[in-house]
Motif scaffolding. Structure first.
Motif, short mmCIF file in Angstrom:
data_model
loop_
_atom_site.label_atom_id
_atom_site.label_comp_id
_atom_site.label_asym_id
_atom_site.label_seq_id
_atom_site.Cartn_x
_atom_site.Cartn_y
_atom_site.Cartn_z
N MET A 74 -1.54 11.39 -10.29
CA MET A 74 -2.74 10.68 -9.90
C MET A 74 -3.07 11.71 -8.75
N SER A 75 -4.39 12.36 -9.37
CA SER A 75 -4.70 12.67 -7.82
C SER A 75 -5.54 12.04 -7.07
N SER A 76 -5.10 11.75 -5.16
CA SER A 76 -5.61 11.05 -4.95
C SER A 76 -7.48 11.55 -4.56
N SER A 77 -7.78 11.85 -4.74
CA SER A 77 -9.63 11.58 -5.05
C SER A 77 -10.17 11.13 -6.54
N SER A 78 -9.55 11.01 -7.23
CA SER A 78 -9.71 10.22 -8.06
C SER A 78 -9.03 9.02 -8.64
N TYR A 79 -8.68 8.56 -7.34
CA TYR A 79 -8.14 7.06 -7.12
C TYR A 79 -8.87 5.87 -6.29
N SER A 80 -9.42 4.73 -6.27
CA SER A 80 -10.49 4.30 -5.15
C SER A 80 -9.92 2.94 -5.43
N PRO A 81 -9.02 2.72 -4.61
CA PRO A 81 -7.88 0.86 -4.32
C PRO A 81 -9.11 0.27 -4.80
N LYS A 82 -8.66 -0.84 -5.74
CA LYS A 82 -9.07 -1.83 -6.37
C LYS A 82 -9.39 -3.37 -5.47
N TYR A 83 -8.70 -3.01 -4.16
CA TYR A 83 -9.11 -4.77 -3.20
C TYR A 83 -8.66 -4.31 -1.19
N GLY A 84 -10.01 -3.19 -1.46
CA GLY A 84 -10.22 -2.56 -0.48
C GLY A 84 -8.81 -1.87 0.72
N VAL A 85 -7.87 -1.39 0.06
CA VAL A 85 -6.94 -0.82 0.97
C VAL A 85 -7.14 0.12 1.14
N SER A 86 -6.93 1.06 2.46
CA SER A 86 -6.77 2.68 2.17
C SER A 86 -5.63 2.91 3.07
N PRO A 87 -5.03 4.62 2.93
CA PRO A 87 -3.87 4.71 3.19
C PRO A 87 -3.63 4.38 4.45
N GLU A 88 -5.05 4.58 5.30
CA GLU A 88 -5.08 4.19 6.87
C GLU A 88 -4.72 2.88 7.44
N GLU A 89 -4.76 2.65 6.63
CA GLU A 89 -4.29 0.34 7.29
C GLU A 89 -3.34 -0.03 7.13
N LEU A 90 -2.58 0.80 6.32
CA LEU A 90 -0.82 0.31 6.26
C LEU A 90 -0.53 0.68 7.60
N PRO A 91 0.36 -0.52 7.97
CA PRO A 91 1.28 -0.02 9.14
C PRO A 91 2.64 0.45 9.53
N LEU A 92 1.98 1.61 9.29
CA LEU A 92 3.44 2.95 9.23
C LEU A 92 3.45 3.22 10.23
N THR A 93 4.51 3.03 10.82
CA THR A 93 4.89 3.51 12.83
C THR A 93 4.84 4.48 12.47
N ASP A 94 4.71 5.70 11.51
CA ASP A 94 5.21 8.25 11.37
C ASP A 94 4.33 7.39 10.22
N PRO A 95 3.14 6.99 9.99
CA PRO A 95 2.04 8.11 9.15
C PRO A 95 2.11 9.45 8.59
N SER A 96 2.96 10.59 10.13
CA SER A 96 2.65 11.86 9.24
C SER A 96 3.96 12.32 8.36
N ARG A 97 4.93 11.46 8.03
CA ARG A 97 5.98 11.21 7.03
C ARG A 97 5.32 11.57 6.34
N PHE A 98 4.17 11.57 5.07
CA PHE A 98 3.14 11.23 4.08
C PHE A 98 2.12 12.08 4.87
N ALA A 99 1.86 13.04 5.45
CA ALA A 99 0.47 13.45 5.70
C ALA A 99 0.75 14.91 4.41
N ASP A 100 1.42 15.07 4.29
CA ASP A 100 1.97 16.66 3.57
C ASP A 100 1.57 15.86 2.10
N GLN A 101 1.93 14.65 2.41
CA GLN A 101 2.77 13.75 0.43
C GLN A 101 0.95 12.90 -0.18
#
Length: 135
Positions: free
Chosen positions: A1-28
């Motif tokens: 899945m390409s991050s540019s082709s995916y559109s969340p169905k229920y309006g949830v963006s990655p920035e909204e997830l309560p991750l304590t360290d979002p940088s863990r996934f910065a390169d992925q």
């Protein structure tokens, strides 16, 4: 899945997830989007027999955030896991946090199902579903 082709169905963006360290996934970023997509699919199976929810509300987005966070918080399952670095503490702390998000997801789903059946939602479940309890 390409991050540019995916559109969340229920309006949830990655920035909204309560991750304590979002940088863990910065390169992925695709890992976070995969988790959101998986959470959307799980929500649909759990409340709507796998069909898209036609009139989503904020509670549906909350369930997606909780399940996606649960998925991302799970510790490494094997040495080759994408979360290999998460096993530093033997994964027990991460597993406990993941289980808490899974429990919150299940409470939210139960509340959605109760309301859909026309039942009054349990006030305690309501508090948990909307994050009013402190942990």
């Amino acid at each position: 899945m390409s991050s540019s082709s995916y559109s969340p169905k229920y309006g949830v963006s990655p920035e909204e997830l309560p991750l304590t360290d979002p940088s863990r996934f910065a390169d992925q970023p695709e890992i976070v989007l995969d988790s959101i997509e998986s959470a959307e699919d799980q929500l649909e199976w759990d409340v709507n027999s796998g069909e898209k929810i036609q009139t989503p509300e904020g509670i549906h987005a909350k369930a997606v955030r909780e399940y996606a966070t649960y998925d991302l918080k799970l510790p490494a399952a094997s040495p080759g896991s994408r979360r290999e670095g998460d096993a530093a503490d033997d994964g027990q702390r991460r597993l406990a946090v993941a289980k808490e998000y899974r429990s919150r997801y299940e409470d939210t789903i139960q509340m959605i199902l109760d309301v859909d059946k026309g039942e009054d939602a349990d006030p305690e479940s309501y508090a948990v579903a909307f994050g009013f309890e402190s942990y």
